[in-house]
Motif scaffolding. Sequence first.
Motif, mmCIF file in Angstrom:
data_model
loop_
_atom_site.group_PDB
_atom_site.id
_atom_site.type_symbol
_atom_site.label_atom_id
_atom_site.label_comp_id
_atom_site.label_asym_id
_atom_site.label_seq_id
_atom_site.Cartn_x
_atom_site.Cartn_y
_atom_site.Cartn_z
ATOM 1 N N GLU A 321 2.086 0.896 10.139
ATOM 2 C CA GLU A 321 2.681 0.227 8.984
ATOM 3 C C GLU A 321 3.821 1.078 8.453
ATOM 4 O O GLU A 321 3.937 2.263 8.750
ATOM 5 C CB GLU A 321 1.633 -0.006 7.897
ATOM 6 C CG GLU A 321 0.991 1.275 7.376
ATOM 7 C CD GLU A 321 -0.101 1.002 6.372
ATOM 8 O OE1 GLU A 321 0.145 1.263 5.171
ATOM 9 O OE2 GLU A 321 -1.183 0.527 6.790
ATOM 10 N N LEU A 323 5.325 3.088 5.627
ATOM 11 C CA LEU A 323 4.703 3.780 4.488
ATOM 12 C C LEU A 323 5.625 4.870 3.969
ATOM 13 O O LEU A 323 6.540 5.338 4.672
ATOM 14 C CB LEU A 323 3.355 4.363 4.908
ATOM 15 C CG LEU A 323 3.318 5.213 6.189
ATOM 16 C CD1 LEU A 323 3.554 6.679 5.876
ATOM 17 C CD2 LEU A 323 1.987 5.039 6.904
ATOM 18 N N ASP A 324 5.356 5.247 2.731
ATOM 19 C CA ASP A 324 6.100 6.332 2.105
ATOM 20 C C ASP A 324 5.419 7.644 2.491
ATOM 21 O O ASP A 324 4.264 7.902 2.132
ATOM 22 C CB ASP A 324 6.098 6.148 0.586
ATOM 23 C CG ASP A 324 7.056 7.115 -0.102
ATOM 24 O OD1 ASP A 324 7.551 8.036 0.573
ATOM 25 O OD2 ASP A 324 7.302 6.939 -1.303
ATOM 26 N N TRP A 353 10.621 6.839 3.901
ATOM 27 C CA TRP A 353 9.756 5.843 4.541
ATOM 28 C C TRP A 353 9.788 6.008 6.050
ATOM 29 O O TRP A 353 10.846 6.247 6.648
ATOM 30 C CB TRP A 353 10.204 4.432 4.153
ATOM 31 C CG TRP A 353 9.978 4.149 2.700
ATOM 32 C CD1 TRP A 353 10.761 4.527 1.651
ATOM 33 C CD2 TRP A 353 8.869 3.460 2.134
ATOM 34 N NE1 TRP A 353 10.232 4.122 0.459
ATOM 35 C CE2 TRP A 353 9.058 3.450 0.724
ATOM 36 C CE3 TRP A 353 7.733 2.839 2.667
ATOM 37 C CZ2 TRP A 353 8.154 2.847 -0.140
ATOM 38 C CZ3 TRP A 353 6.852 2.233 1.796
ATOM 39 C CH2 TRP A 353 7.049 2.240 0.420
ATOM 40 N N PRO A 358 -1.243 5.821 8.829
ATOM 41 C CA PRO A 358 -1.425 6.691 7.653
ATOM 42 C C PRO A 358 -2.450 7.786 7.865
ATOM 43 O O PRO A 358 -2.190 8.954 7.541
ATOM 44 C CB PRO A 358 -1.863 5.708 6.560
ATOM 45 C CG PRO A 358 -1.382 4.367 7.020
ATOM 46 C CD PRO A 358 -1.425 4.398 8.508
#
Length: 483
Positions: A321, A323-324, A353, A358
Amino acid sequence: MSRHAGREPRRLTRWWRRRSLRARLTVIAATAIAVSVFVAFQVASELLDRELKDTAENQLRADARVLATNAKRAGLAEVRLPPYPGSGRLVRVILPDGSIRTPAGQPALPPVSEDAGRVAQGASADLMESNDSDEDGYVIHTLRAGDGAVQVARVVDDSPINQFGFGMLLIGLLCVVGGALVGRTVARTGLAPIDRLTAAAVRVARTRDLDADIPDEGGGEIRRLIRSINDMLAALRESRLAQRLLAEDAAHELKTPLTSLRLNVELLIRLDRRGTLDSALPAESRTRLLNDLGAQVAELSTLVAELTDLARGDVSDESTEVLDLADVVGAAATRAGSRVPDIEVALDVTSVWVSGRPAALERAVLNLIDNAGKWSPADQPVQVRLRAEGASAVLEVDDAGPGIDAADVPRVFDRFYRADSARALPGSGLGLSIVQRVVDAHGGRATVARSARGGALLRVDLPAAAPPADVPRRPAGEDTAVR
């Protein structure tokens, strides 16, 4: 009715798919030749029929002109008609009153048609017509002559076409049989590399011998297929070698903590059986021993978890995904502080990003912080910086420790590798190896250098991604400290 009609194509399709490739090529070759022969027969028959018809009509016109010339000189009633030869040409004269004259012994022709009668009356100069109503068909040419007309006819003869068709049928059957044999031979020859490839694959599956490369032969698609399978075998060899090395290294690394743990447990059991546990081990010694046992169990748990994570490789159910990465770094720093309270982590992060998994990224960042925490002095925090640099997200983790010797730099990310100066410290030598694997899986790069504080500077570069449109930006240069 339509339901049954739809089943037949499906049955034919299933039957065709069950045939071997060699049988398919044979059937295709035979069918292609049969279709080619049939099309050639149709075209040749049409051309031959047209040529024979044109030749016969031209001959009828020539014979009619000769007979008309004689009739004009001698008169229609007096012109001498050639005797009937028994086959071939037939003649007839149409007199002005509509009566006809024919040679003696000649078979009767069909009655004079209305169109032919109009030619005899002067309505037109000539007429070519066919008559297939009788048992024998005729081609009749009518030519105006004087006050009447002459007719020359021939029986329509289909025997040349029939003989030609019979000959083409025999040739077609021979071609189909020959095509099937040629197709089978070509299939056998062309598929010989596939047969050898299949035999080699079966041999590898039976013997489990991944070192036997398949000879690179043939060309085009066959060569690409063989090379692909050889590449697959090479990848399997590397995987098996890595698995064996991992098992050997794991056995070696587990041996020492297991031995120490077993000796301590055996000591407690032996003293307990003798009833001398309290006298032989004072409270302080017993507490120290139990603490050692707890530390060894924790070390084993960490080692097993890292081995499990490393053995899984890139296989993960976690989805990728956008994600930051700043959130991931913050979560990893919080976990590091809860696991080892003495570690102080100074964060200097900017919202960057990336596209990734994660949990895997958090594990890699946590390992970097744990590694730096082992070397940093108690009064010096581990500095973690995150920024965007071009098209990359750059993560830097540095400590104020002694740094990494130049001789150890090439092997920092190897499995189970521990520098001589680190052997007295807790750890398995797998943390940075896991970092390397996670970074590689995300298309990034991990490097090591010396920090400005004299310690080690571990840097990770990951490809940056465009942030979602509906996400607010984090302020640049957010500094926090986690203890």
